[in-house]
Design an enzyme around this catalytic site. Structure first.
Site, PDB file in Angstrom:
ATOM      1  N   VAL A 178       0.911  -1.147   0.000  1.00 28.68           N
ATOM      2  CA  VAL A 178       0.000   0.000   0.000  1.00 28.68           C
ATOM      3  C   VAL A 178       0.948   1.194   0.000  1.00 28.68           C
ATOM      4  CG1 VAL A 178      -1.720   1.319   1.283  1.00 28.68           C
ATOM      5  CG2 VAL A 178      -1.879  -1.184   1.200  1.00 28.68           C
ATOM      6  N   PRO A 179       1.081   1.870  -1.138  1.00 23.85           N
ATOM      7  CA  PRO A 179       2.166   2.846  -1.313  1.00 23.85           C
ATOM      8  C   PRO A 179       1.914   4.199  -0.652  1.00 23.85           C
ATOM      9  CG  PRO A 179       0.852   2.750  -3.294  1.00 23.85           C
ATOM     10  CD  PRO A 179       0.295   1.694  -2.354  1.00 23.85           C
ATOM     11  N   CYS A 180       1.948   4.228   0.660  1.00 23.97           N
ATOM     12  CA  CYS A 180       1.732   5.483   1.385  1.00 23.97           C
ATOM     13  C   CYS A 180       2.812   6.502   1.059  1.00 23.97           C
ATOM     14  CB  CYS A 180       1.638   5.226   2.885  1.00 23.97           C
ATOM     15  SG  CYS A 180       3.013   4.318   3.581  1.00 23.97           S
ATOM     16  N   HIS A 181       3.967   6.050   0.578  1.00 22.10           N
ATOM     17  CA  HIS A 181       5.017   6.994   0.199  1.00 22.10           C
ATOM     18  C   HIS A 181       4.603   7.842  -1.003  1.00 22.10           C
ATOM     19  CE1 HIS A 181       5.799   3.491  -2.369  1.00 22.10           C
ATOM     20  NE2 HIS A 181       6.482   4.289  -3.161  1.00 22.10           N
TER      21      HIS A 181
END
Length: 192
Positions: free
Chosen positions: A150-153
């Protein structure tokens, strides 16, 4: 991995966790019969700290040889973090049974952000139907148990500023991950 069940038909999956190396340091993931139950970006103090974090987060799991489905997830994460792939990791099955429905909705939106692109907390809040949810989106990103799957970056604060990042190294790690993917928020040059 069978998309419907989260496991392969010939593989009995015993829950566990494993560490693996990437260009940004030692990462880890934990799995169960329904998919990954957690992913850990590197801790600032190296492999031992990442292992200790996993042992705290998943006290009921042992470090083990990953099953085929977890090995494929490791290879995909390594490819992305090593800059060798633009895989969006969306085919990695996640067991979100321990995640609130609201956070699941936010994470589903974040998973649609392709490598090299970004969105803001406000944009995700607007997609949820209420721009006033920006702070809640930021909190969900800060509690993301699956980074970088889950690419929170890829989710930034207002004005495309990095904002916070809960992984070791904080916002600098976030910027490094974005740089690996070729993202240039606000047209900024690479810092690395």
């Amino acid at each position: 991995m069978n998309a419907a069940s989260g496991s392969t038909s010939s593989e009995t999956i015993e829950p566990g966790f494993a560490l693996f190396e990437t260009a940004i340091g030692t990462c880890a993931l934990a799995w169960g019969p329904r998919g990954l139950v957690g992913v850990q970006l590197p801790e600032e103090n190296g492999e031992a700290a990442t292992r200790a974090r996993m042992q705290r987060r998943f006290a009921n799991l042992s470090e083990a040889e990953p099953p085929e489905s977890a090995r494929r997830a490791i290879a995909a994460i390594q490819g992305l973090l090593n800059g060798e792939s633009d895989d969006d990791l969306s085919d990695i099955m996640l067991d979100m049974s321990h995640v609130s429905e609201f956070h699941q909705r936010i994470y589903a939106i974040a998973r649609r952000i392709p490598p090299g692109q970004t969105r803001t907390y406000g944009e995700i809040a607007a997609e949820l139907g209420d721009k006033g949810l920006s702070r809640a989106v930021g909190q969900a990103m800060g509690h993301n148990p699956f980074a970088p799957v889950v690419p929170c970056h890829r989710v930034l604060a207002a004005g495309n500023k990095p904002g916070g990042f809960s992984a070791g190294g904080g916002a600098l790690t976030k910027l490094r991950m974005l740089d690996i993917e070729g993202a240039r928020p606000n047209g900024m040059a690479s810092l690395f």
